[in-house]
Design an enzyme around this catalytic site. Structure first.
Site, PDB file in Angstrom:
ATOM      1  N   SER A  60       6.798  -5.232   7.528  1.00  0.00           N
ATOM      2  CA  SER A  60       6.248  -6.019   8.644  1.00  0.00           C
ATOM      3  C   SER A  60       6.844  -7.419   8.751  1.00  0.00           C
ATOM      4  O   SER A  60       6.154  -8.439   8.590  1.00  0.00           O
ATOM      5  CB  SER A  60       4.735  -6.057   8.507  1.00  0.00           C
ATOM      6  OG  SER A  60       4.274  -4.737   8.459  1.00  0.00           O
TER       7      SER A  60
ATOM      8  N   ARG B  92       0.866  -1.186   0.000  1.00  0.00           N
ATOM      9  CA  ARG B  92       0.000   0.000   0.000  1.00  0.00           C
ATOM     10  C   ARG B  92       0.901   1.235   0.000  1.00  0.00           C
ATOM     11  O   ARG B  92       1.730   1.404   0.890  1.00  0.00           O
ATOM     12  CB  ARG B  92      -0.836  -0.026   1.281  1.00  0.00           C
ATOM     13  CG  ARG B  92      -1.943   0.987   1.338  1.00  0.00           C
ATOM     14  CD  ARG B  92      -2.484   1.036   2.748  1.00  0.00           C
ATOM     15  NE  ARG B  92      -3.018  -0.231   3.192  1.00  0.00           N
ATOM     16  CZ  ARG B  92      -4.318  -0.538   3.174  1.00  0.00           C
ATOM     17  NH1 ARG B  92      -5.189   0.323   2.746  1.00  0.00           N
ATOM     18  NH2 ARG B  92      -4.730  -1.704   3.594  1.00  0.00           N
TER      19      ARG B  92
ATOM     20  N   ASP C  72       4.486  -2.965  11.380  1.00  0.00           N
ATOM     21  CA  ASP C  72       3.052  -2.619  11.359  1.00  0.00           C
ATOM     22  C   ASP C  72       2.471  -2.480  12.771  1.00  0.00           C
ATOM     23  O   ASP C  72       1.562  -1.674  13.004  1.00  0.00           O
ATOM     24  CB  ASP C  72       2.232  -3.617  10.518  1.00  0.00           C
ATOM     25  CG  ASP C  72       2.485  -5.076  10.865  1.00  0.00           C
ATOM     26  OD1 ASP C  72       3.296  -5.353  11.779  1.00  0.00           O
ATOM     27  OD2 ASP C  72       1.879  -5.958  10.216  1.00  0.00           O
TER      28      ASP C  72
HETATM   29  C1  GLC Z   1       4.799 -11.386  11.308  1.00  0.00           C
HETATM   30  C2  GLC Z   1       5.996 -10.458  11.217  1.00  0.00           C
HETATM   31  C3  GLC Z   1       5.814  -9.253  12.120  1.00  0.00           C
HETATM   32  C4  GLC Z   1       4.483  -8.594  11.835  1.00  0.00           C
HETATM   33  C5  GLC Z   1       3.351  -9.598  11.920  1.00  0.00           C
HETATM   34  C6  GLC Z   1       1.999  -8.981  11.571  1.00  0.00           C
HETATM   35  O1  GLC Z   1       4.742 -11.910  12.583  1.00  0.00           O
HETATM   36  O2  GLC Z   1       7.183 -11.145  11.541  1.00  0.00           O
HETATM   37  O3  GLC Z   1       6.859  -8.321  11.910  1.00  0.00           O
HETATM   38  O4  GLC Z   1       4.265  -7.546  12.743  1.00  0.00           O
HETATM   39  O5  GLC Z   1       3.592 -10.671  11.034  1.00  0.00           O
HETATM   40  O6  GLC Z   1       1.993  -8.495  10.265  1.00  0.00           O
END
Ligand code: GLC
Length: 467
Positions: A159, A93, A212
């Site tokens: 993320s 995004r 995130d």
């Molecule tokens: C996975 C990633 C983490 C992220 C989560 C939610 O656990 O390793 O960094 O926050 O997914 O997207």
């Protein structure tokens, strides 16, 4: 038969949908294996709390408790327009976000694109080429100007677990959520993105690299001062909260001990050493066939990417034992990850006749109404366990920090789209923290942090540039 029905809580079924005794026995066994009663929940949350401490103390523990270099919550006075990119487990995004201060909804102009499967399992240059292209299109379409003398500031939400020693760099430790791209693990993702942007002559500076969960925490705090935790219950599962530097013994820094530091727990890796989570044979199969066996044990039992797959493995097992879809061709159903969590949401909200059609279009299998009713029950079993486990991580953070009230800002497809996830989660949290659940009045409760990743990246960029 009656006794079996009542032990499964299925007394209300019309008789024409009565399942055979072997089918009921199999269902009862699944319910038993997936059930996590309140006592067990408390034990899991207690172990979770220990792992939070372990991760803050030393490197190399299950929970990596990553320092994010976000020092404190926003004041709500941060303003300005920022470019943000959010690379999640399913979509990318790109946004142009205008912050006007607490009390005014941020304005978001955005472009969402699906991340192609080839990118998820390809090479680093394909990934960064794809990200830079997405930014390039957006910047052109929106007529945003960036030059060498006046570059655009970018907040980058990535993320995945990264080890950061500042806000503007981060080495990827390991891919999660099924990604398996060569040439990125161990590398600084900001340098790799910079290189791809430069190759396109894009004068864009990454001013903040964030997770995130940190985005959800900061975005929500920007609007709501009662925010205590940011969490994602989506493709993956994780949370972030605020610590003091003095409570992070593994961190070697000259910063004063009372300096606030947001921590990205990376708690999808909880119980990687298999001490407390009641793993079933289906959880073991998912792990074994994943790109990173042995990693993300908790996430593989509770997050959106995996719930549909756990469900698929169970119904394939029923089929293999002659308990479902007896004369049907199940070749499509036999393909991994053919059922996503959206279908589990539908199973708990749509009518049985509609579900027959939906299931056929996904799997090619023509199920009877009675079979779909059984699928609904199995979906409930899988998602109830997911929701109850999801409460453990949040309860552990609350216990560790002595948080007795506040808002848990949550984003992610499971929390946003599943019809019963939130109420089951709230009930489980209440059971662990010992109060009677009444969702509206629970002292610690979930609030939506929709677009938290993007808004959070913009707010953090604003906080950073102001200093
Ligand atoms: C996975 C990633 C983490 C992220 C989560 C939610 O656990 O390793 O960094 O926050 O997914 O997207």
């Amino acid at each position: 038969m009656d006794a079996m029905f009542s032990s499964c809580g299925l007394q209300t079924l019309p008789t024409e949908f009565a399942w055979s005794p072997p089918c009921l026995r199999a269902l009862t066994a699944i319910q038993r294996d997936f059930e996590i009663d309140d006592e067990k929940l408390k034990r899991i949350a207690a172990r979770f709390e220990e792992e939070l401490y372990e991760g803050l103390s030393k490197h190399g523990e299950n929970l990596t408790m990553e320092a994010t270099w976000v020092h404190g919550l926003p004041k709500g006075t941060e303003t300005g327009s920022f470019l943000t990119v959010d690379l999640g487990g399913t979509n990318i995004r790109v946004c142009w976000i205008t912050l006007r201060g607490r009390g005014c909804q941020p304005e978001i102009v955005q472009k969402l694109s699906h991340i192609p499967e080839v990118v998820k399992t390809g090479e680093a240059h394909q990934l960064w080429g794809f990200v830079a292209d997405s930014i390039d299109h957006f910047v052109r379409e929106r007529g945003l100007h960036c030059t060498a003398s006046s570059p655009l500031a970018l907040g980058f939400t990535f993320s995945y677990p990264v080890r950061q020693d500042s806000l503007t760099n981060g080495r990827l430790k390991t891919w999660t959520k099924g990604f398996d791209i060569k040439g990125v693990e161990g590398e600084d993702v900001v340098s790799q993105l910079d290189k791809a942007l430069r190759a396109k002559d894009l004068h864009i500076d990454v001013v903040a690299l964030i997770n995130d969960t940190t985005g959800a925490l900061i975005a929500s705090s920007y609007m709501d001062a009662e925010t205590v935790i940011g969490a994602i219950f989506g493709t993956g599962s994780n949370a972030a909260y605020m610590e003091n530097v003095g409570s992070i013994p593994k961190l070697k820094t000259p910063l004063p001990p009372d300096t606030p530091m947001a921590i990205n727990c990376e708690y999808g890796a909880f119980d990687n050493s298999h001490r407390v989570l009641p793993r079933t044979k289906f959880d073991q199969m998912i792990d074994r066939d994943s790109p990173r066996p042995g990693e993300q044990t908790f996430e593989k039992m509770s997050a959106g990417l995996y719930l549909g797959e756990i469900f698929r493995l169970i119904i394939c097992d029923f089929h293999d034992h002659g308990l479902l879809f007896k004369t049907q061709n199940v070749s499509r159903l036999a393909r991994p990850y053919t059922i996503d969590t959206a279908f589990l949401s539908a199973l708990e909200s749509d009518t049985l006749p509609n579900l027959v059609g939906k299931f056929e279009s996904i799997s090619g299998v023509e199920a009877t109404l009675g079979e779909v009713q059984l699928l609904r029950r199995l979906a409930e079993v899988v998602t109830t366990r997911g929701a109850r486990l999801s409460a453990c991580g949040i309860a552990a953070i609350c216990k560790k920090k002595g948080i007795r009230e506040g808002h848990v800002a949550v984003d992610g497809s499971v929390a946003n789209k599943h019809p019963t996830f939130k109420s089951r989660w709230a009930k489980a949290l209440a059971a662990i923290l010992d109060w009677q659940s009444d969702r509206e009045r629970d002292p610690i409760r979930m609030v939506g942090a929709k677009d938290g990743s993007g808004i959070g990246a913009a707010v953090i960029a604003a906080m950073h540039l102001r200093h």
